[in-house]
Structures are given as C-alpha cells and as structure tokens.
Design a protein around this motif. Structure first.
Motif, short mmCIF file in Angstrom:
data_model
loop_
_atom_site.label_atom_id
_atom_site.label_comp_id
_atom_site.label_asym_id
_atom_site.label_seq_id
_atom_site.Cartn_x
_atom_site.Cartn_y
_atom_site.Cartn_z
N GLY A 195 0.79 -1.22 0.00
CA GLY A 195 0.00 0.00 0.00
C GLY A 195 0.82 1.27 0.00
O GLY A 195 0.28 2.36 -0.14
N LEU A 196 2.15 1.19 0.14
CA LEU A 196 2.97 2.40 0.26
C LEU A 196 3.28 3.05 -1.08
O LEU A 196 3.50 4.25 -1.14
N GLY A 197 3.39 2.31 -2.13
CA GLY A 197 3.78 2.87 -3.42
C GLY A 197 5.29 3.05 -3.51
O GLY A 197 6.03 2.61 -2.63
N PRO A 198 5.74 3.71 -4.55
CA PRO A 198 7.19 3.87 -4.73
C PRO A 198 7.79 4.83 -3.70
O PRO A 198 7.11 5.74 -3.23
N VAL A 199 9.06 4.62 -3.41
CA VAL A 199 9.78 5.50 -2.48
C VAL A 199 10.09 6.80 -3.20
O VAL A 199 10.63 6.79 -4.31
N PRO A 200 9.80 7.96 -2.61
CA PRO A 200 10.10 9.24 -3.26
C PRO A 200 11.60 9.38 -3.53
O PRO A 200 12.45 8.94 -2.75
N GLU A 201 11.94 10.01 -4.65
CA GLU A 201 13.34 10.16 -5.09
C GLU A 201 14.19 10.88 -4.04
O GLU A 201 15.34 10.51 -3.80
#
Length: 154
Positions: free
Chosen positions: A22-28
């Motif tokens: 549920g978290l999605g991708p890690v921000p850059e």
C-alpha cells in the motif's frame, strides 16, 4: 480486524505484505538522502585513530614538570609513528604534529562545530579558546591523516 499481533506467522506475513504494497514507490528525495547517509558511514575510515597516551590531568610526568606553569593541561595522542601533542590554556590551544608536516588541524565538538587551522612546516598549530565538553582533533597532511580519541579539554 484480526487480533494483533496475529497468532500465526503466515497471518503476520500477510499483514506485513499488505502494509508494504500500500505504500507505493519510495520518493526520489528519500532515496537520495538514504544514499548520502550511507556514503558517510566510512567518512573517517581513511583516518587512523590516535589514542590518548598522556594526560597531565591524570598522569605524572616521568621526569617531573618540564612545561610552563601557564599550561593548564598537556595531552599526547599516538597512532603508530604519528604523535599529536596539545597544550591547553584558558586563552587557547597550541599543538604540534610529529613527524612535522604542513597541513590542517580541525577541532570538532559534540555538536559538530569545527575550528579549522593551518599547520606550519614544523607541525605547529594554534587555536582559540578551548570549547567546553568533548573535542576530537583531526590532522590531515600530505603524508598522513589522523584523528584523536574524544577528550574534554576543561
């Protein structure tokens, strides 16, 4: 909702998997910060640690007092053939690197602040009023790099 923590391992793994999906991708910017922090883990690895071998506040001088009475404290650090000698007074810190070599010496306090000064060809350096609390000195020359163990000067 099930009881927490789940009674069985497979239920726990299912719950953890659902949380991660549920978290999605890690921000850059998080990845950049993580990589920058990771690269700092060995920042001091190239510097040898000089251990405190003499402290006039604890040790008796072997041949009796030979230093000026204006000196509050004398410290000697050693790492292999490199010696860092420091004299502390209320008005400042003076020191010498041996073997003598020009370079720079930094003093870092626990809050991360440095005083950075040049070292002359005789290995001599001087700094301002000694800080309160623990200090670590770092000497960098063309021939060697060394950092001292942490020590309180006052």
């Amino acid at each position: 909702m099930e009881q927490w923590p789940p009674a069985r391992d497979d239920a726990l793994l299912t719950e953890l998997g659902a949380a991660l999906r549920g978290l999605g991708p890690v921000p850059e910017e998080f990845l950049d910060a993580a990589l920058a922090a990771f690269s700092w883990r060995t920042v001091d690895a190239e510097l040898a640690i000089a251990e405190l071998t003499f402290d006039s506040a604890r040790d008796l001088e072997p041949a009796g007092p030979t230093r000026s009475t204006a000196v509050d404290r004398t410290l000697t650090f050693r790492s292999g053939p490199v010696i860092v000698e420091i004299e502390v007074t209320a008005s400042g810190v003076v020191g010498q690197l041996s073997p003598p070599c020009p370079g720079r010496v930094s003093a870092r306090t626990a809050d991360g602040q440095y005083e950075d000064v040049p070292v002359d060809t005789l290995g001599l350096f001087s700094m301002g009023v000694p800080p309160v609390g623990p200090v670590q000195f770092r000497a960098t020359t063309d021939r060697y790099g060394v950092r001292t163990a942490w020590v309180s000067l006052r």
